[in-house]
Design a protein around this motif. Structure first.
Motif, PDB file in Angstrom:
ATOM      1  N   VAL A  32       0.853  -1.180   0.000  1.00 46.89           N
ATOM      2  CA  VAL A  32       0.000   0.000   0.000  1.00 46.89           C
ATOM      3  C   VAL A  32       0.889   1.230   0.000  1.00 46.89           C
ATOM      4  N   GLY A  33       0.335   2.347  -0.464  1.00 48.97           N
ATOM      5  CA  GLY A  33       1.115   3.563  -0.629  1.00 48.97           C
ATOM      6  C   GLY A  33       1.145   4.469   0.582  1.00 48.97           C
ATOM      7  N   ARG A  34       0.953   3.951   1.742  1.00 47.94           N
ATOM      8  CA  ARG A  34       1.018   4.732   2.971  1.00 47.94           C
ATOM      9  C   ARG A  34       1.704   3.908   4.047  1.00 47.94           C
ATOM     10  N   SER A  35       1.908   4.528   5.205  1.00 48.66           N
ATOM     11  CA  SER A  35       2.608   3.833   6.274  1.00 48.66           C
ATOM     12  C   SER A  35       1.716   2.893   7.083  1.00 48.66           C
ATOM     13  N   SER A  36       0.399   2.937   6.879  1.00 48.70           N
ATOM     14  CA  SER A  36      -0.479   2.009   7.590  1.00 48.70           C
ATOM     15  C   SER A  36      -1.214   1.122   6.602  1.00 48.70           C
ATOM     16  N   CYS A  37      -1.456  -0.095   7.014  1.00 49.63           N
ATOM     17  CA  CYS A  37      -2.133  -1.072   6.177  1.00 49.63           C
ATOM     18  C   CYS A  37      -3.453  -1.428   6.847  1.00 49.63           C
ATOM     19  N   ASP A  42     -14.142  -5.471   1.746  1.00 46.44           N
ATOM     20  CA  ASP A  42     -14.081  -6.552   0.755  1.00 46.44           C
ATOM     21  C   ASP A  42     -12.871  -7.463   0.944  1.00 46.44           C
ATOM     22  N   GLY A  43     -12.071  -7.208   1.977  1.00 44.24           N
ATOM     23  CA  GLY A  43     -10.896  -8.046   2.268  1.00 44.24           C
ATOM     24  C   GLY A  43      -9.607  -7.548   1.654  1.00 44.24           C
ATOM     25  N   SER A  44      -9.677  -6.537   0.810  1.00 43.99           N
ATOM     26  CA  SER A  44      -8.450  -5.990   0.218  1.00 43.99           C
ATOM     27  C   SER A  44      -7.726  -5.123   1.249  1.00 43.99           C
ATOM     28  N   HIS A  45      -6.463  -4.868   1.019  1.00 47.17           N
ATOM     29  CA  HIS A  45      -5.674  -4.031   1.914  1.00 47.17           C
ATOM     30  C   HIS A  45      -5.454  -2.666   1.266  1.00 47.17           C
ATOM     31  N   VAL A  46      -5.656  -1.619   2.040  1.00 48.86           N
ATOM     32  CA  VAL A  46      -5.467  -0.253   1.558  1.00 48.86           C
ATOM     33  C   VAL A  46      -4.650   0.519   2.578  1.00 48.86           C
ATOM     34  N   GLY A  47      -3.990   1.559   2.114  1.00 48.63           N
ATOM     35  CA  GLY A  47      -3.261   2.446   3.011  1.00 48.63           C
ATOM     36  C   GLY A  47      -4.180   3.575   3.427  1.00 48.63           C
ATOM     37  N   VAL A  59     -10.285   2.226  -1.813  1.00 48.00           N
ATOM     38  CA  VAL A  59      -8.987   2.900  -1.790  1.00 48.00           C
ATOM     39  C   VAL A  59      -8.824   3.493  -0.398  1.00 48.00           C
ATOM     40  N   GLY A  60      -7.590   3.798  -0.032  1.00 48.92           N
ATOM     41  CA  GLY A  60      -7.334   4.423   1.264  1.00 48.92           C
ATOM     42  C   GLY A  60      -7.541   5.915   1.161  1.00 48.92           C
ATOM     43  N   GLY A  61      -8.651   6.427   1.638  1.00 48.48           N
ATOM     44  CA  GLY A  61      -8.926   7.863   1.570  1.00 48.48           C
ATOM     45  C   GLY A  61      -9.847   8.219   0.419  1.00 48.48           C
ATOM     46  N   GLU A  62      -9.879   9.500   0.088  1.00 49.21           N
ATOM     47  CA  GLU A  62     -10.773  10.033  -0.946  1.00 49.21           C
ATOM     48  C   GLU A  62     -10.400   9.497  -2.329  1.00 49.21           C
ATOM     49  N   PRO A  63     -11.316   8.776  -3.020  1.00 45.62           N
ATOM     50  CA  PRO A  63     -10.987   8.227  -4.332  1.00 45.62           C
ATOM     51  C   PRO A  63     -11.022   9.267  -5.446  1.00 45.62           C
ATOM     52  N   THR A  64     -10.090   9.143  -6.386  1.00 39.56           N
ATOM     53  CA  THR A  64     -10.026   9.979  -7.582  1.00 39.56           C
ATOM     54  C   THR A  64      -9.846   9.064  -8.787  1.00 39.56           C
TER      55      THR A  64
END
Length: 80
Positions: A32-37, A42-47, A59-64
């Protein structure tokens, strides 16, 4: 009682504009593109905090939306 330790690998790199990008490897081996996972519903991992994009992905945060129609975190969209 068993104690579980979570470890993560943080990889930092510089993109072409010179700003640093960090990636964290989650316990399932994904990055993931951040320091937290975090695990999305849905079981996916996001930052970052999982947010559902209009296409149903998380997605981790506001989607674009990117030009290819996929969704990413707003911060990532501005660096690509």
């Amino acid at each position: 009682m068993k104690k579980y330790q979570h470890s993560c690998l943080v990889v930092a790199a510089l993109n072409s504009s010179g700003s640093s990008l960090a990636q964290t490897m989650c316990h399932d081996g994904s990055y993931v593109g951040r320091s937290s996972c975090n695990i999305a519903p849905d079981g996916s991992h996001v930052g970052g905090e999982p947010e559902m994009a209009p296409d149903g992905t998380y997605v981790g945060g506001e989607p674009t939306m990117k030009t290819d129609g996929t969704y990413v975190l707003s911060e990532v969209a501005t660096t690509e």
